[in-house]
Structure formats: structure tokens, C-alpha cells
Scaffold this active site. Sequence first.
Site, PDB file in Angstrom:
ATOM      1  N   ASP A 201      53.756  25.154  38.780  1.00  0.00           N
ATOM      2  CA  ASP A 201      54.631  26.317  38.832  1.00  0.00           C
ATOM      3  C   ASP A 201      55.472  26.235  40.105  1.00  0.00           C
ATOM      4  OD1 ASP A 201      55.648  29.099  38.325  1.00  0.00           O
ATOM      5  OD2 ASP A 201      53.999  29.048  36.878  1.00  0.00           O
ATOM      6  N   HIS A 271      60.260  27.407  36.321  1.00  0.00           N
ATOM      7  CA  HIS A 271      58.996  27.361  37.076  1.00  0.00           C
ATOM      8  C   HIS A 271      58.776  25.980  37.686  1.00  0.00           C
ATOM      9  CE1 HIS A 271      57.449  31.359  35.989  1.00  0.00           C
ATOM     10  NE2 HIS A 271      57.965  31.156  34.795  1.00  0.00           N
ATOM     11  N   GLU A 335      60.612  32.054  30.909  1.00  0.00           N
ATOM     12  CA  GLU A 335      61.227  32.606  32.118  1.00  0.00           C
ATOM     13  C   GLU A 335      62.077  31.573  32.859  1.00  0.00           C
ATOM     14  OE1 GLU A 335      57.969  36.027  33.323  1.00  0.00           O
ATOM     15  OE2 GLU A 335      57.667  34.005  34.096  1.00  0.00           O
TER      16      GLU A 335
END
Length: 777
Positions: A201, A271, A335
Site C-alpha cells: 500500500d 495505493h 481507490e
Amino acid sequence: MRFHCKNSAFIALLSLLTFLPLEVTGQSADFHVIPLPKTITPTSGGNFRIDEKTLISYSKEDKTTRQNAEYLAQYIEKLTGLKLTVTNLPVQKHCIRLTTAYHHSHPEAYRIRSNSEIIWLDGASPAGLFYAVQTFRKALPIGITQSMTIPSVEIKDYPRFSYRGAHLDVARHFISTDSIYRFIDMLALHHINRFHWHLTDDQGWRIEIKKYPRLTSIGSKRPQTVIGGNTDRYDGIPHEGFYTQKEIKAIIKYAADRFITIIPEIDLPGHMQAALAAYPDLGCTGGPYEVWQRWGVSDHVLCAGKEETFEFIGNVLDEIVKIFPSEYIHIGGDECPKTQWKQCSKCQQRIRQEHLEADGKHSAEERLQSYVIRRAEKHLNSLGRKIIGWDETLEGGLAPNATVMSWRGEAGGIEAAQQKHPVIMTPNTYLYFDYYQGDDPQHQVDGVGGYLPIERVYSYEPMPRNLSPEEQKYIIGVQANCWTEYMKNFRRVEYMELPRMAALSEIQWCAPEQKDYTAFMKRLPHLLDHYRLEDYQYAKVIHNVKLQLTTDTIQRAVMAQLSTFDQAEIHYTTDGSEPTLASPRYTEPLALTQACQLRAAAFRQGEKSNEVSKKIRFNRSTACPIRLLTAPHGSYAFTGAQLLTDGLVGEDTNFHSGSWMGFVGNNLEAVIDLGKAVSISSLKLNTCVEKGAWIFDARAIEIWGSTDGTNFQPLGKKDIPAMKESDPNAIYSHALTFTPETVRYAKVIVKSEPSIPEWHGGKGRPGFVFVDEIEIN
């Protein structure tokens, strides 16, 4: 059983000496365990007595059956102190016989049979036998003993879902290998067979990739970490850690020995800031980048316009496939901000070259993300593997063979199933275990927010009713997720996982008609004994008093119902004083008709639980009938209209807690029946603001009055300016006074933000408004 902790033998012995009674006698096994088997049928063959002469027998040709037999012997010794001999002799009496001879269509099915002479544990496969061993283990009484009784019984069982998952994020906070082994043992106890391992991440890269050594030499380290929820303060403490490929292979074997498949996640194309810190040329700007020290979603993502990005993805996935034998590889896809892609000439050139222009449903950049995912999928397919992606992978069009993990509610899962793609349900509203377990953060470890008590977890039904029976076949499993931004060590992970993992296991394993929350809670204490024996730090919030407040609109009272899961003694006060054993004992629901502070606690053998405390406020609208004229957002309706006049005022900005009602795309409009004509001259209400979640202040409040409930006249209005970027997230109070008017019915209107301001990432879209307590005087 292999226990991975320092001085494990000593700790196991110490737990036996400190937790278990010195000796227990006459105890009998109870097969009503968690998860509950399909059928438990008493038989008439007589009870079986387990003592030190009992043998555990298996077929000598079968190594996995021998392994299951050795597990069982280790469990029994730890639970009871009895050391049973494991043998491959075909013993027929006074033994526990393990086989894989059970004929069943489901490979994880098992059967347990017992009579006075023998106990049979039969699996349809080695995995099925392993679950028979786990059920048998959990059925046994706990305590040092010379013997124990197994009732004459036949048990038949198999799981509802083939994919029963638990996710663990090790990128935000690194978790040691010893703790990963401990996590796998937790999964095995709960019949969970998939471990989704979130390895990368923005805040850290945790797996050795030999072709790219800087991913771990640079990407696994951050100099410090933000304190709390993205404040301006940092702890100044370096955080680092990663797993070597050798360590991971050992962990994979440990899990496989317990019939758990590990599914790695390499989250892309977003990420990825930790990777960009190591290899800045993979970003759109070229950097420099740093391993992110904050939470949330970074705008720095892989550049989709550079061919070397796809070379990097392919090389990383090549090594991942060589390490992990799992059919699925998770590639994230969630995301991924598009801000840099919009400004990047190479990304825009890729859009033109691949004809990824906006198509009315998806933007060009969303289609570019789909292009990245499709290329990754094609590469994995060529290696004989399949991808799983978060539900954002639907944006821009789903990759041909993808499995979707639906986390933003169920909508993504429903859409994917309708497109005939496999789906794993993991909605944040039921299965995000980084949310608080209780509604009192004061007595809990730090969490991301939200409110997800064990009762709500247990209530989840993964099969959406609006899918046809044919479409429901694509729902292949259920998973709970644990994100570790606020979990600095594994003890915090244990606390957040347990006992909610017990509720998860029954969602995954049991048929819907088997589920009964009251019965589940009666079975839970024995599983808690197992947690204590294994020294798992489970959340003690379940020992607290459960306070359920409702309104009685006839009496105009707030009704308080107090309970505990184990019927413990409850004492309470209503004057704000501390409850003690000398305080009134709760025996029936309390009718509260005036302002008070209710405090209550449970008492077990003189030991007091954490208190539950609520301040009840009364005004002319409290506990009055209320009717909504507009619908709240489906995820934020909670207990319905009465939430707005229940005497409870939202105390913090946790909009998941059930204290606030949320609207988006429309205004709140409600009519309150005050019961009789009364004079009113003021309106007060609060809004909850969390701008990062697109929750803004109201833009106006209005109150109208009526004597007949049909014809309303305006009484007062207050306009509220649009929020500025500098306005803090907080609770905002709004008061409106007006000329006294005698009315029976009051209509209250709270206008939501119709267009989010330009300074916000959601600019132009409607904002949420969250409202609580409507007070009229």
C-alpha cells in the site's frame, strides 16, 4: 500443532496452570459449537469415556489423516491435560478413529459418530476431516481432568460457502511472522479457509521481490506515522518490516496444513506510493516520492502511459505466482485517483491510442484504469491464474474473467453477479472489523470510526434478494476485512477481530435458517473460554450492558431496555451517579419521561463491567410520532424516523454509529405530531460534518406549523452559507427562534448541500447532510 511464539511451550503450560481449574470431573462434550453443525442427532449407543487409555487411530497410508490425528491429540492435551496416544493400528474399541471415507457431494463435509465403544471422525476429504477435528475440539469441556464423556450422537455438517475469507492488512502496520502464524490459527478455529493478505500500500511494501530490491530496502520503511486520523502531528518513530520469500513460503505451508489458502494482494494501479518511493520513474511526475506517512488515499499512482509500468507489473506478478500457489491473485483496483492521469501527457496519449474515450457511463480515465486491470488479468491468465479485484474494477468495464470483491455495500457485487462474474461479499457496513465494536469509544482501542457490534455482523445475509436464483449462484463467498491504520500491534488486531470472527464464521458456514442470534450468544461463552486458553485478546465489550432505547409515543416516554448476553445482574442509576451493587437492580424496561442521565453496569461475581451511560433530553418533540416525507440514504436510515426525536443527541462525528440520519440528493422533511395544540417558538438541531466522506453542513433549516396536519404555514427559516475548505469537521448546532405560534403539527425541513464546492474532490456532486436531534420548544 506448531505454536509460533517465544517460549511457546512455557506459555502453553502457564495458560493451563493459570486458566484451567486444577481438576474437573463428570464433564460432557457439547456439540452446539460455533459455527453450529447442520444436524446434531442424539443416538442410543451409550456414552464414550475419554481417558488416558483412549487411542487416536488413523490409516497408516494417509499422511494428512495422521496430521489431523496429531492435531487432535495436541488439542486434547491443551484443553484437558490428557495425553492420548496416536496410532496407525486399526483399533476398533476405546479409540477415536479418523478417516476420509465419508461420501458426500461437498468436499469439506464431515460426519462425527460416537457410541460407548468408539468415536468416528469422518471427512469427505482431508479438509472435511480437519473441520471435524475443529468441531470436536470446540465441543470438549475445558479443564484438567482424568476423564470426560462424549454423548452418543451423530453429527453431519458441511459449509454454505466454499470461499470463507478473512483479510489482514500488513502494509499500514507491519505484523511479524509469529503473529501471522497466530492469525492462521485463529482462522482455523473458526472454519475459515481463505486468508487474504494485503501486502502492499502507500504506507509500506511488505514482500520481497528479488527483481526490485528497492521495494523493500526503501518501500518497506517510513520515517514516522501520523498520529490519529490525519492530524498535523507525527510520532517521530520509524516503522518498517517485510517478509522474505523464504518466510512467506513457510507461512503458506503452515496455512495449507490447516487447509487455508493464502491469497496475496498487490494493490494496483493506486495505493502504490511506497513502490513509487523506491522506483519514482513509474509515476506520472517522476517524483521524488516518499513512503506515505498519512492515512487515506494518495494521488500518486502508477503511470498508465508508460510501458515500463506494465513491465513492472508483469515482473512483480511473475514472482508472486512463483511464491503463492493460490488460484486467485488479488490486484486491488480500488481507490485510484485520476487527477495525475488527467494531467499526464503519456496517460492521455494511451487513452487516444487505445480508444479509451469517455463513453457516457465511464470517464476516459476510468476506462484507462480498466485497461490496466485487463492487462494485469491477461498476464495472470497466461500464467494459469485468475484475478480478484475490489468493486471499483467495475468502473470502466469489468475484466473478462475477474472475480469482484464487493466492499462499498452490495451494489458492486449485485452488478457483477448480474454480469455472471463470481462475487465475494465483504460490505463495509457489516464486515469491516476496523470499525468500533461498541458505541462507547472511551472504553475501546482506537478505530477508524463506524460502529459494527457483533449483533450487526451476525445479522448479515450475503445473498441479495434482488438477485435471481441463477444470479445468486455467482455469490461464492463472504469475507471480513481488517485494515490496520489504528492497530500498531497484533494484540490490537486480536481485539478488533474477536469475537466478531465468531459471528462471521456462522455467516460463512451455516444455512440462513440455522442462524439465531440469541442461541448464538448462548453458545459464545464456551468459545470465549477457548480464546482465553489461547490467550487471544478479544474485545470485552460483549460483557457490557446492552442498552436499547426506543420511544413510546403513547406514553411519550423513552423506553430503556437493559440486557447482557449471559443474563448477568444489572444495576443502574438515573441521577448521573455511579451504579453499584447497592443501586436499583434492573428487572424490567424503564419508562423515562423526563430528562436524566442513565448509567448502568453488569456485575459478575462482584466484578463490574464497563459502564454504559446515556444522557436523555426532553423537549416538546421528544417521543412524539414523527413521519418522514423524504427518504434517507439506504445505508444511513438506521432505526428510522424516531431516531430524530428519541431524546438522544449525537455526541461525535461517527456517522456510522446510528446516532445520525443521512440524506443525499434530497432534503430532510419530517412532520412531528406534538399530541395536542401547544405554543412553540424555537427549533434546534445538529448536523454532523465529515467533509472527507462528502458530508457537509445543512444549507438551510425551516419550520412550518399546522393545526390539522394538512395545511401548513411557515414559522421560521434560517439560511446557512456553503462550507469553506477551512471549516473543521465537527458537530454544528443550528437554532431558530420565531414568533410563538400554537400548533399541533410541526414540519421540519433541513436542506442538504446540492453541489459540493469547487475546492473539494467531489465538486459539483450533491453532498450528504447528517442530522440529529430535532428539538422543538
